[in-house]
Motif scaffolding. Structure first.
Motif, PDB file in Angstrom:
ATOM      1  N   ALA A   1      49.243 -16.430  -8.628  1.00  0.00           N
ATOM      2  CA  ALA A   1      48.379 -15.250  -8.691  1.00  0.00           C
ATOM      3  C   ALA A   1      47.920 -14.832  -7.303  1.00  0.00           C
ATOM      4  O   ALA A   1      47.835 -13.630  -6.989  1.00  0.00           O
ATOM      5  CB  ALA A   1      47.176 -15.533  -9.596  1.00  0.00           C
ATOM      6  N   PHE A   2      47.606 -15.789  -6.463  1.00  0.00           N
ATOM      7  CA  PHE A   2      47.198 -15.458  -5.098  1.00  0.00           C
ATOM      8  C   PHE A   2      48.370 -14.889  -4.294  1.00  0.00           C
ATOM      9  O   PHE A   2      48.205 -13.940  -3.512  1.00  0.00           O
ATOM     10  CB  PHE A   2      46.651 -16.712  -4.405  1.00  0.00           C
ATOM     11  N   ALA A   3      49.566 -15.450  -4.542  1.00  0.00           N
ATOM     12  CA  ALA A   3      50.742 -14.941  -3.825  1.00  0.00           C
ATOM     13  C   ALA A   3      51.067 -13.505  -4.220  1.00  0.00           C
ATOM     14  O   ALA A   3      51.571 -12.720  -3.402  1.00  0.00           O
ATOM     15  CB  ALA A   3      51.941 -15.850  -4.080  1.00  0.00           C
ATOM     16  N   SER A   4      50.785 -13.142  -5.463  1.00  0.00           N
ATOM     17  CA  SER A   4      51.055 -11.775  -5.925  1.00  0.00           C
ATOM     18  C   SER A   4      49.862 -10.849  -5.716  1.00  0.00           C
ATOM     19  O   SER A   4      49.808  -9.754  -6.280  1.00  0.00           O
ATOM     20  CB  SER A   4      51.440 -11.792  -7.409  1.00  0.00           C
ATOM     21  N   SER A   5      48.866 -11.314  -4.970  1.00  0.00           N
ATOM     22  CA  SER A   5      47.673 -10.517  -4.610  1.00  0.00           C
ATOM     23  C   SER A   5      46.798 -10.203  -5.805  1.00  0.00           C
ATOM     24  O   SER A   5      46.013  -9.237  -5.771  1.00  0.00           O
ATOM     25  CB  SER A   5      48.081  -9.214  -3.909  1.00  0.00           C
ATOM     26  N   ASP A   6      46.906 -10.990  -6.884  1.00  0.00           N
ATOM     27  CA  ASP A   6      46.017 -10.796  -8.028  1.00  0.00           C
ATOM     28  C   ASP A   6      44.646 -11.427  -7.781  1.00  0.00           C
ATOM     29  O   ASP A   6      43.676 -11.111  -8.484  1.00  0.00           O
ATOM     30  CB  ASP A   6      46.639 -11.404  -9.282  1.00  0.00           C
ATOM     31  N   LEU A   7      44.563 -12.363  -6.832  1.00  0.00           N
ATOM     32  CA  LEU A   7      43.303 -13.025  -6.497  1.00  0.00           C
ATOM     33  C   LEU A   7      43.068 -12.906  -5.008  1.00  0.00           C
ATOM     34  O   LEU A   7      43.997 -12.942  -4.197  1.00  0.00           O
ATOM     35  CB  LEU A   7      43.354 -14.515  -6.870  1.00  0.00           C
ATOM     36  N   SER A   8      41.775 -12.782  -4.649  1.00  0.00           N
ATOM     37  CA  SER A   8      41.422 -12.790  -3.237  1.00  0.00           C
ATOM     38  C   SER A   8      41.435 -14.225  -2.716  1.00  0.00           C
ATOM     39  O   SER A   8      41.445 -15.189  -3.487  1.00  0.00           O
ATOM     40  CB  SER A   8      40.044 -12.161  -3.032  1.00  0.00           C
ATOM     41  N   LEU A   9      41.426 -14.343  -1.407  1.00  0.00           N
ATOM     42  CA  LEU A   9      41.430 -15.679  -0.804  1.00  0.00           C
ATOM     43  C   LEU A   9      40.194 -16.460  -1.190  1.00  0.00           C
ATOM     44  O   LEU A   9      40.263 -17.676  -1.476  1.00  0.00           O
ATOM     45  CB  LEU A   9      41.528 -15.543   0.723  1.00  0.00           C
ATOM     46  N   GLN A  10      39.047 -15.802  -1.224  1.00  0.00           N
ATOM     47  CA  GLN A  10      37.810 -16.477  -1.587  1.00  0.00           C
ATOM     48  C   GLN A  10      37.838 -16.965  -3.029  1.00  0.00           C
ATOM     49  O   GLN A  10      37.435 -18.087  -3.328  1.00  0.00           O
ATOM     50  CB  GLN A  10      36.632 -15.519  -1.365  1.00  0.00           C
ATOM     51  N   GLU A  11      38.305 -16.114  -3.965  1.00  0.00           N
ATOM     52  CA  GLU A  11      38.408 -16.532  -5.371  1.00  0.00           C
ATOM     53  C   GLU A  11      39.407 -17.676  -5.532  1.00  0.00           C
ATOM     54  O   GLU A  11      39.166 -18.629  -6.288  1.00  0.00           O
ATOM     55  CB  GLU A  11      38.848 -15.339  -6.217  1.00  0.00           C
ATOM     56  N   PHE A  12      40.540 -17.572  -4.832  1.00  0.00           N
ATOM     57  CA  PHE A  12      41.566 -18.605  -4.938  1.00  0.00           C
ATOM     58  C   PHE A  12      41.032 -19.964  -4.467  1.00  0.00           C
ATOM     59  O   PHE A  12      41.222 -20.985  -5.136  1.00  0.00           O
ATOM     60  CB  PHE A  12      42.778 -18.184  -4.111  1.00  0.00           C
ATOM     61  N   ARG A  13      40.346 -19.965  -3.330  1.00  0.00           N
ATOM     62  CA  ARG A  13      39.818 -21.223  -2.803  1.00  0.00           C
ATOM     63  C   ARG A  13      38.756 -21.829  -3.731  1.00  0.00           C
ATOM     64  O   ARG A  13      38.731 -23.034  -3.951  1.00  0.00           O
ATOM     65  CB  ARG A  13      39.233 -21.001  -1.418  1.00  0.00           C
ATOM     66  N   ALA A  14      37.882 -20.982  -4.252  1.00  0.00           N
ATOM     67  CA  ALA A  14      36.815 -21.482  -5.128  1.00  0.00           C
ATOM     68  C   ALA A  14      37.392 -22.111  -6.392  1.00  0.00           C
ATOM     69  O   ALA A  14      37.003 -23.215  -6.804  1.00  0.00           O
ATOM     70  CB  ALA A  14      35.858 -20.350  -5.475  1.00  0.00           C
TER      71      ALA A  14
END
Length: 279
Positions: free
Chosen positions: A115-128
């Motif tokens: 999801a992060f690779a496809s830009s569905d999640l921001s970096l902050q959301e992905f890390r959390a």
């Protein structure tokens, strides 16, 4: 090197401390015999010498008091194995559940990465989200490791060592070699002292069990098996280990249990007075 050869034959050297001044108990040879003595390095001490043979006699008595019959030891070891097996089986369902939760969390992390690779999640959301899942998985992995290592039964291994050592204590006491007696005593207790020509020690850890009535009962149980046939031992074991009543009765009536004839019992008769009260 020469000093090491000089003291090599002194099995009890530095095993005890003086009970009066606290100095180390050393050994020396006098008139062909070895003696334990206080080094008296702290000053005046009134403690006398103790002959090695008498020290050995006292250590042998200690070892015999801590010994367990081999047959009793085998039974206890078998019981410990059974307890470990049952606890391992009881934790099987929990281990399966934890492994499944770890697998599902790993799949969630993989989906989050996509999801992060496809830009569905921001970096902050992905890390959390990823950090939360990683922390949860770490806790599950630690719990799983504890279950697989059997940490709920940590007392079993010290108990096994105690039973094995107690089984060997009697043979060590009866042997002529002095070094094994000294090594066993070192493991047995702390604060080993010599005072008034008497050896004393404080039992530590699991060895405190030898002072309990349960250990005395185990010793007597093993000793009663001497001289019995296998069938008699099995019958005795069934009664002793199946949780029977403590006030067990003999299997048959002994002829000498009661006198062959008993005098007749005379029961006084009651009379009633005019008021109706028994006299």
């Amino acid at each position: 090197m020469a000093c090491g050869r000089r003291y090599r034959g002194f099995a009890y050297r530095r095993l005890f401390r003086c009970g009066e001044c606290g100095c180390t108990i050393s050994m020396e040879v006098q008139k062909g015999h070895q003696y334990l003595r206080c080094t008296k390095k702290k000053g005046r001490c009134r403690q006398r010498f103790l002959r090695e043979e008498e020290a050995t006699r006292q250590l042998d008595a200690l070892l015999e008091a801590c010994s367990m019959h081999p047959r009793t030891a085998e039974r206890l070891l078998a019981k410990l194995d059974g307890i470990q097996a049952s606890e391992h089986e009881a934790g099987k369902a929990e281990r399966i559940k934890l492994r499944e939760e770890i697998r599902l969390a790993d799949e969630q992390i993989a989906r989050l990465t996509l999801a992060f690779a496809s830009s569905d999640l921001s970096l902050q959301e992905f890390r959390a989200l990823k950090n939360r899942l990683l922390l949860e998985n770490k806790a599950r992995s630690e719990e799983l490791a504890k279950l697989e290592a059997g940490n709920g039964s940590l007392w079993l291994e010290p108990m096994r060592r105690f039973v094995n050592a107690s089984r060997d204590a009697s043979s060590i006491a009866r042997a002529k070699e002095l070094r094994p007696k000294a090594d066993f005593t070192r493991n047995l207790g702390s604060n080993l002292t010599l005072r008034d020509q008497r050896l004393a020690w404080d039992r530590r850890g699991v060895w405190q069990l030898v002072e309990t009535s349960e250990f005395v009962s185990l010793k007597s149980l093993g000793n009663r098996g001497e001289g019995l046939t296998e069938r008699e031992r099995d019958e005795e074991d069934t009664g002793e280990w199946s949780g029977g009543e403590s006030n067990s009765r003999p299997h048959h009536c002994e002829r000498c249990a009661l006198p062959t004839e008993l005098p007749p019992r005379i029961v006084p008769t009651k009379t009633t007075n005019s008021a109706g009260w028994g006299v």
